[in-house]
Design a protein around this motif. Structure first.
Motif, mmCIF file in Angstrom:
data_model
loop_
_atom_site.group_PDB
_atom_site.id
_atom_site.type_symbol
_atom_site.label_atom_id
_atom_site.label_comp_id
_atom_site.label_asym_id
_atom_site.label_seq_id
_atom_site.Cartn_x
_atom_site.Cartn_y
_atom_site.Cartn_z
ATOM 1 N N LYS A 124 0.818 -1.221 0.000
ATOM 2 C CA LYS A 124 0.000 0.000 0.000
ATOM 3 C C LYS A 124 0.850 1.270 0.000
ATOM 4 C CE LYS A 124 -3.729 0.290 2.424
ATOM 5 N NZ LYS A 124 -4.688 0.348 3.555
ATOM 6 N N ARG A 163 -7.399 -3.925 17.086
ATOM 7 C CA ARG A 163 -8.030 -3.156 16.011
ATOM 8 C C ARG A 163 -7.568 -3.612 14.622
ATOM 9 N NH1 ARG A 163 -6.644 2.843 16.919
ATOM 10 N NH2 ARG A 163 -8.041 3.047 15.114
ATOM 11 N N LYS A 164 -6.672 -4.627 14.605
ATOM 12 C CA LYS A 164 -6.131 -5.154 13.349
ATOM 13 C C LYS A 164 -5.534 -4.030 12.489
ATOM 14 C CE LYS A 164 -9.260 -9.129 13.203
ATOM 15 N NZ LYS A 164 -8.218 -10.068 13.654
ATOM 16 N N LEU A 165 -4.783 -3.166 13.150
ATOM 17 C CA LEU A 165 -4.199 -2.029 12.448
ATOM 18 C C LEU A 165 -3.146 -2.462 11.430
ATOM 19 C CD1 LEU A 165 -3.828 0.531 15.387
ATOM 20 C CD2 LEU A 165 -5.663 0.345 13.699
ATOM 21 N N GLN A 201 -3.397 -4.881 9.422
ATOM 22 C CA GLN A 201 -4.110 -5.179 8.179
ATOM 23 C C GLN A 201 -4.551 -3.900 7.482
ATOM 24 O OE1 GLN A 201 -7.249 -7.977 9.068
ATOM 25 N NE2 GLN A 201 -5.834 -9.574 9.753
ATOM 26 N N GLN A 202 -5.022 -2.943 8.273
ATOM 27 C CA GLN A 202 -5.464 -1.669 7.698
ATOM 28 C C GLN A 202 -4.288 -0.872 7.124
ATOM 29 O OE1 GLN A 202 -7.867 0.616 10.497
ATOM 30 N NE2 GLN A 202 -8.591 -1.261 11.475
ATOM 31 N N HIS A 203 -3.214 -0.803 7.893
ATOM 32 C CA HIS A 203 -2.094 0.059 7.511
ATOM 33 C C HIS A 203 -1.210 -0.567 6.435
ATOM 34 C CE1 HIS A 203 0.857 3.244 7.931
ATOM 35 N NE2 HIS A 203 1.805 2.341 8.149
#
Length: 268
Positions: A142, A205-207, A209-211
Motif C-alpha cells: 500500500k 483493532r487489526k491495524l 491489516q489496515q495500515h
C-alpha cells in the motif's frame, strides 16, 4: 575436499555469491561474517575463503568495518561486522532495487541485534524451503510507512517480515529488548509496558491489516537479553491467543549459534 583460495584484485567485482551478501546487508542491516557465511554455506562451504573474500570486498571499497564493534570487551575475539559503503549500495542498485529504508535505525548495537535476529529468521526459513517476505515488500503493498498510526502517537516495530507457508502467510513484528528502557514509566517516554499497550491496540483493532494491507494475522516476537527481563514482560502481558512470543538470548555480541535459537519461535 573444498579448496580454500581467494583472489584479491584492485578491480575486484562482487560475484553472484557476494551480491547475495550485499543484498542481505541492505535488507537487514550490519551483518557479522558468521551470518554472511551461513547465508551462502549451501553453495560455498569453505569458511576461510568466505572470510578472505569479505576482507577483499572491504579493501575494494564495497564493505566497511563500523568502529562501534571495537568498543566492547575482547572485541578481537568476535567475528567482524560489515556494513555497505556508498560504493556497495551503488553497485547493488545496478542489480536490484535497494531496501535500505527498512533497515533498523537508532542505537548501533540495538540495530545490530535486530539485524542479526531477522537475518537468522530469513536463513532458517530458506533452509526449510519457505519464502521470507521482507519489510520492503510488505510496505510496498500500500506504499505504507513502517509506523502504524494509533489513537495516540504511532508504533514502529524494530523489524517487520512475513513467512510464506504451504497453507498461507504469517506476519511478524520483531522487538529486541536490551534492557535499556524502564519496565514501567508514568512519563510519555517509551517503556516495556507502553509497548505492550500499543501492540495490544494494534492487534485488537487489526491495524496491521489496515495500515500495511496484510490479510494474515500478526505475531509479535520479543527477544530479551536476560531471563529476568523476560519474566517482567510476562507479568505485563496475557498469553491468550499466542499473540506474543518471547526468547532469551545471551547479552553481548550476537553470535550465530545463539541468535539462531530465536528462529525456534517460528514453525519452520
Amino acid at each position: 575436499m573444498t579448496r580454500c583460495k581467494a583472489t584479491v584484485s584492485a578491480d575486484l567485482r562482487p560475484t553472484a555469491r557476494e551480491l547475495r551478501w550485499l543484498a542481505h546487508i541492505d535488507r537487514h542491516g550490519p551483518q557479522s561474517s558468521a551470518f554472511l557465511y551461513e547465508l551462502t554455506r549451501d553453495t560455498h562451504r569453505c569458511r576461510d575463503t568466505s572470510l578472505r573474500r569479505m576482507q577483499a570486498l572491504r579493501e575494494a571499497g564495497y564493505l566497511r568495518y563500523p568502529k562501534q564493534q571495537d568498543q566492547i570487551a575482547k572485541a578481537h575475539c568476535n567475528p567482524n561486522i560489515y556494513d555497505l559503503t556508498a560504493q556497495g549500495f551503488e553497485y547493488l542498485s545496478y542489480h536490484q532495487p535497494l531496501e535500505r529504508h527498512t533497515r533498523p535505525t537508532g542505537h548501533w548495537w540495538h540495530g545490530v541485534w535486530v539485524s542479526a535476529v531477522s537475518s537468522a529468521m530469513e536463513i532458517s526459513a530458506m533452509r526449510a524451503g519457505l519464502e521470507y517476505i521482507p519489510a520492503a515488500r510488505i510496505l510496498g503493498i500500500k506504499g505504507a510507512s513502517m509506523a502504524m498510526p494509533l489513537k495516540r502517537g504511532s508504533l514502529i516495530p524494530d523489524q517487520l517480515f512475513a513467512i510464506k507457508y504451504p497453507d498461507g502467510y504469517r506476519a511478524f513484528a520483531l522487538e529486541v529488548d536490551r534492557g535499556t528502557e524502564p519496565v514501567r514509566s508514568s512519563a510519555a517516554r517509551k517503556s516495556l509496558q507502553r509497548s505492550v499497550v500499543q501492540y495490544a491496540e494494534v492487534l485488537e483493532r487489526k491495524l496491521h491489516q489496515q495500515h500495511y494491507g496484510l490479510n494474515s494475522n500478526l505475531i509479535v516476537l520479543w527477544v530479551f537479553m536476560s531471563a529476568a527481563r523476560e519474566r517482567q514482560f510476562r507479568e505485563l502481558v496475557s498469553e491468550d491467543g499466542g499473540r506474543f512470543r518471547t526468547v532469551v538470548c545471551a547479552p553481548g555480541f550476537p553470535r550465530w549459534e545463539v541468535v539462531v535459537k530465536a528462529t525456534r519461535l517460528i514453525e519452520f
